[in-house]
Write a protein that holds these residues in place. Sequence first.
Motif, PDB file in Angstrom:
ATOM      1  N   ARG A  53       0.833  -1.217   0.000  1.00  0.00           N
ATOM      2  CA  ARG A  53       0.000   0.000   0.000  1.00  0.00           C
ATOM      3  C   ARG A  53       0.861   1.258   0.000  1.00  0.00           C
ATOM      4  O   ARG A  53       0.572   2.217  -0.724  1.00  0.00           O
ATOM      5  N   ILE A  54       1.915   1.242   0.788  1.00  0.00           N
ATOM      6  CA  ILE A  54       2.811   2.400   0.839  1.00  0.00           C
ATOM      7  C   ILE A  54       3.497   2.601  -0.511  1.00  0.00           C
ATOM      8  O   ILE A  54       3.620   3.726  -1.004  1.00  0.00           O
ATOM      9  N   LYS A  55       3.930   1.506  -1.129  1.00  0.00           N
ATOM     10  CA  LYS A  55       4.591   1.609  -2.423  1.00  0.00           C
ATOM     11  C   LYS A  55       3.641   2.167  -3.476  1.00  0.00           C
ATOM     12  O   LYS A  55       4.022   3.028  -4.281  1.00  0.00           O
ATOM     13  N   GLU A  56       2.402   1.708  -3.476  1.00  0.00           N
ATOM     14  CA  GLU A  56       1.406   2.222  -4.425  1.00  0.00           C
ATOM     15  C   GLU A  56       1.185   3.716  -4.224  1.00  0.00           C
ATOM     16  O   GLU A  56       1.074   4.475  -5.190  1.00  0.00           O
ATOM     17  N   GLU A  59       4.440   5.728  -5.302  1.00  0.00           N
ATOM     18  CA  GLU A  59       4.743   5.694  -6.732  1.00  0.00           C
ATOM     19  C   GLU A  59       3.601   6.221  -7.597  1.00  0.00           C
ATOM     20  O   GLU A  59       3.705   6.231  -8.827  1.00  0.00           O
ATOM     21  N   GLY A  60       2.531   6.666  -6.983  1.00  0.00           N
ATOM     22  CA  GLY A  60       1.416   7.212  -7.750  1.00  0.00           C
ATOM     23  C   GLY A  60       1.828   8.464  -8.509  1.00  0.00           C
ATOM     24  O   GLY A  60       2.425   9.384  -7.947  1.00  0.00           O
ATOM     25  N   VAL A  61       1.541   8.531  -9.804  1.00  0.00           N
ATOM     26  CA  VAL A  61       1.955   9.659 -10.650  1.00  0.00           C
ATOM     27  C   VAL A  61       1.041  10.853 -10.403  1.00  0.00           C
ATOM     28  O   VAL A  61      -0.184  10.745 -10.477  1.00  0.00           O
ATOM     29  N   LEU A  62       1.654  11.985 -10.103  1.00  0.00           N
ATOM     30  CA  LEU A  62       0.907  13.216  -9.841  1.00  0.00           C
ATOM     31  C   LEU A  62       0.985  14.195 -10.996  1.00  0.00           C
ATOM     32  O   LEU A  62       0.032  14.910 -11.280  1.00  0.00           O
ATOM     33  N   SER A  63       2.146  14.249 -11.653  1.00  0.00           N
ATOM     34  CA  SER A  63       2.359  15.216 -12.725  1.00  0.00           C
ATOM     35  C   SER A  63       3.520  14.737 -13.590  1.00  0.00           C
ATOM     36  O   SER A  63       3.952  13.577 -13.476  1.00  0.00           O
ATOM     37  N   TYR A  64       4.022  15.640 -14.413  1.00  0.00           N
ATOM     38  CA  TYR A  64       5.106  15.292 -15.339  1.00  0.00           C
ATOM     39  C   TYR A  64       6.006  16.505 -15.515  1.00  0.00           C
ATOM     40  O   TYR A  64       5.544  17.655 -15.513  1.00  0.00           O
ATOM     41  N   GLY A 121      10.576  13.345 -16.348  1.00  0.00           N
ATOM     42  CA  GLY A 121       9.610  12.253 -16.415  1.00  0.00           C
ATOM     43  C   GLY A 121       8.489  12.439 -15.413  1.00  0.00           C
ATOM     44  O   GLY A 121       8.124  13.569 -15.064  1.00  0.00           O
ATOM     45  N   ASP A 122       7.954  11.326 -14.941  1.00  0.00           N
ATOM     46  CA  ASP A 122       6.811  11.378 -14.024  1.00  0.00           C
ATOM     47  C   ASP A 122       7.221  11.938 -12.659  1.00  0.00           C
ATOM     48  O   ASP A 122       8.292  11.625 -12.129  1.00  0.00           O
ATOM     49  N   ILE A 123       6.343  12.755 -12.121  1.00  0.00           N
ATOM     50  CA  ILE A 123       6.493  13.257 -10.755  1.00  0.00           C
ATOM     51  C   ILE A 123       5.518  12.491  -9.876  1.00  0.00           C
ATOM     52  O   ILE A 123       4.317  12.422 -10.166  1.00  0.00           O
ATOM     53  N   THR A 124       6.028  11.894  -8.810  1.00  0.00           N
ATOM     54  CA  THR A 124       5.213  11.060  -7.930  1.00  0.00           C
ATOM     55  C   THR A 124       5.171  11.643  -6.514  1.00  0.00           C
ATOM     56  O   THR A 124       5.836  12.635  -6.210  1.00  0.00           O
ATOM     57  N   THR A 125       4.417  10.989  -5.656  1.00  0.00           N
ATOM     58  CA  THR A 125       4.405  11.387  -4.249  1.00  0.00           C
ATOM     59  C   THR A 125       5.796  11.257  -3.655  1.00  0.00           C
ATOM     60  O   THR A 125       6.224  12.074  -2.834  1.00  0.00           O
ATOM     61  N   LEU A 226       1.920  20.576   0.639  1.00  0.00           N
ATOM     62  CA  LEU A 226       1.681  21.663  -0.315  1.00  0.00           C
ATOM     63  C   LEU A 226       2.239  21.303  -1.684  1.00  0.00           C
ATOM     64  O   LEU A 226       1.574  21.513  -2.709  1.00  0.00           O
ATOM     65  N   PHE A 227       3.444  20.746  -1.720  1.00  0.00           N
ATOM     66  CA  PHE A 227       4.037  20.370  -3.001  1.00  0.00           C
ATOM     67  C   PHE A 227       3.240  19.241  -3.659  1.00  0.00           C
ATOM     68  O   PHE A 227       3.047  19.239  -4.883  1.00  0.00           O
ATOM     69  N   ILE A 228       2.772  18.294  -2.865  1.00  0.00           N
ATOM     70  CA  ILE A 228       1.944  17.220  -3.420  1.00  0.00           C
ATOM     71  C   ILE A 228       0.681  17.807  -4.050  1.00  0.00           C
ATOM     72  O   ILE A 228       0.292  17.438  -5.177  1.00  0.00           O
ATOM     73  N   ASP A 229       0.033  18.728  -3.352  1.00  0.00           N
ATOM     74  CA  ASP A 229      -1.180  19.365  -3.886  1.00  0.00           C
ATOM     75  C   ASP A 229      -0.870  20.164  -5.149  1.00  0.00           C
ATOM     76  O   ASP A 229      -1.668  20.186  -6.096  1.00  0.00           O
ATOM     77  N   TYR A 230       0.283  20.815  -5.159  1.00  0.00           N
ATOM     78  CA  TYR A 230       0.696  21.596  -6.329  1.00  0.00           C
ATOM     79  C   TYR A 230       0.925  20.686  -7.531  1.00  0.00           C
ATOM     80  O   TYR A 230       0.495  20.987  -8.649  1.00  0.00           O
ATOM     81  N   PHE A 231       1.606  19.562  -7.311  1.00  0.00           N
ATOM     82  CA  PHE A 231       1.847  18.619  -8.402  1.00  0.00           C
ATOM     83  C   PHE A 231       0.533  18.062  -8.949  1.00  0.00           C
ATOM     84  O   PHE A 231       0.370  17.893 -10.160  1.00  0.00           O
ATOM     85  N   LYS A 232      -0.409  17.770  -8.050  1.00  0.00           N
ATOM     86  CA  LYS A 232      -1.702  17.248  -8.489  1.00  0.00           C
ATOM     87  C   LYS A 232      -2.457  18.273  -9.334  1.00  0.00           C
ATOM     88  O   LYS A 232      -3.218  17.907 -10.235  1.00  0.00           O
ATOM     89  N   LYS A 233      -2.240  19.532  -9.040  1.00  0.00           N
ATOM     90  CA  LYS A 233      -2.963  20.620  -9.716  1.00  0.00           C
ATOM     91  C   LYS A 233      -2.443  20.872 -11.126  1.00  0.00           C
ATOM     92  O   LYS A 233      -3.182  21.354 -11.991  1.00  0.00           O
ATOM     93  N   LYS A 234      -1.173  20.529 -11.367  1.00  0.00           N
ATOM     94  CA  LYS A 234      -0.531  20.844 -12.644  1.00  0.00           C
ATOM     95  C   LYS A 234      -0.315  19.586 -13.476  1.00  0.00           C
ATOM     96  O   LYS A 234       0.231  18.606 -12.987  1.00  0.00           O
ATOM     97  N   ASP A 235      -0.705  19.637 -14.737  1.00  0.00           N
ATOM     98  CA  ASP A 235      -0.419  18.511 -15.625  1.00  0.00           C
ATOM     99  C   ASP A 235       1.082  18.390 -15.884  1.00  0.00           C
ATOM    100  O   ASP A 235       1.636  17.290 -15.932  1.00  0.00           O
ATOM    101  N   THR A 236       1.718  19.544 -16.072  1.00  0.00           N
ATOM    102  CA  THR A 236       3.141  19.579 -16.392  1.00  0.00           C
ATOM    103  C   THR A 236       3.837  20.613 -15.515  1.00  0.00           C
ATOM    104  O   THR A 236       3.331  21.719 -15.336  1.00  0.00           O
ATOM    105  N   ILE A 237       4.970  20.236 -14.979  1.00  0.00           N
ATOM    106  CA  ILE A 237       5.797  21.136 -14.173  1.00  0.00           C
ATOM    107  C   ILE A 237       7.020  21.487 -15.006  1.00  0.00           C
ATOM    108  O   ILE A 237       7.849  20.625 -15.300  1.00  0.00           O
ATOM    109  N   ALA A 238       7.141  22.756 -15.398  1.00  0.00           N
ATOM    110  CA  ALA A 238       8.257  23.151 -16.264  1.00  0.00           C
ATOM    111  C   ALA A 238       8.794  24.524 -15.873  1.00  0.00           C
ATOM    112  O   ALA A 238       8.777  25.465 -16.674  1.00  0.00           O
TER     113      ALA A 238
END
Length: 250
Positions: A53-56, A59-64, A121-125, A226-238
């Motif tokens: 459960r912790i690994k899932e 490793e959950g993808v939040l953004s890119y 690449g992928d941004i995860t938790t 806060l960073f997790i919420d920010y990543f979830k909010k954005k499709d792409t971080i650039a």
Amino acid sequence: MKTLSLLFLLSVLWSCADAPQKLTRIESKQILISDTIAENKELETFIAPYRRRIKEEMEGVLSYTPNAMYKAEARFNTSIGNMMADAVFEMATPLFKERTGHSFDLVILNYGGIRGGINAGDITTRTAYNIMPFENEVVVVELTSDELQALVDYLVQDKAAHPISGLQVILDAQGNLSEFKVNGAQHQKKSYYVATSDYLAKGGDKMDFFLSARNVQGLDYKLRNLFIDYFKKKDTIAPVRDQRFIQLQN
């Protein structure tokens, strides 16, 4: 006679109980942890579902992000530092305004608090935990204009890529302060609201200018969350390096 003997024995025991104890020797033994230690099947069976459960979750993808970001990529401002400071500005402003009716003016975090980079690449938790493994929270500190000047003087002297947002600092070719602006405006004689971490608000990283602040408002918002919420909010971080902290060449 028996009564006297019993009283004597009790007095001896009582005096021994009151005698101060002294440490006379410490013994230790090194136990090597290696793959030769047999696995505890029962314990492993119990832990396995929690580990999965912790690994899932981690490793959950939040953004890119199309580009890697590291704090050592430049001297005065970096893409990862700019992203972190801008994320605090964007995500924490609504909370502060809802609670106080004010907006904060700028953000400062510390270079040493960036504990990892972000690969392309992928941004995860897990990414959020890598860059911010601590339990630090966002606080907003009210500074006078003189205390804000001390903050800028700190940046000028330290010359490190501390994450900042809402603030522009320009050095001349000799490394001295040329000018600074807050949200595009010149320094004024007024109070400024500065978002930072609770660690820095207590004078961490030698940011002593925070210690005389008249007001500190906690937001009960961990930077990592806060960073997790920010990543979830954005499709792409650039994010990119920009002109928020620079040194002129001539």
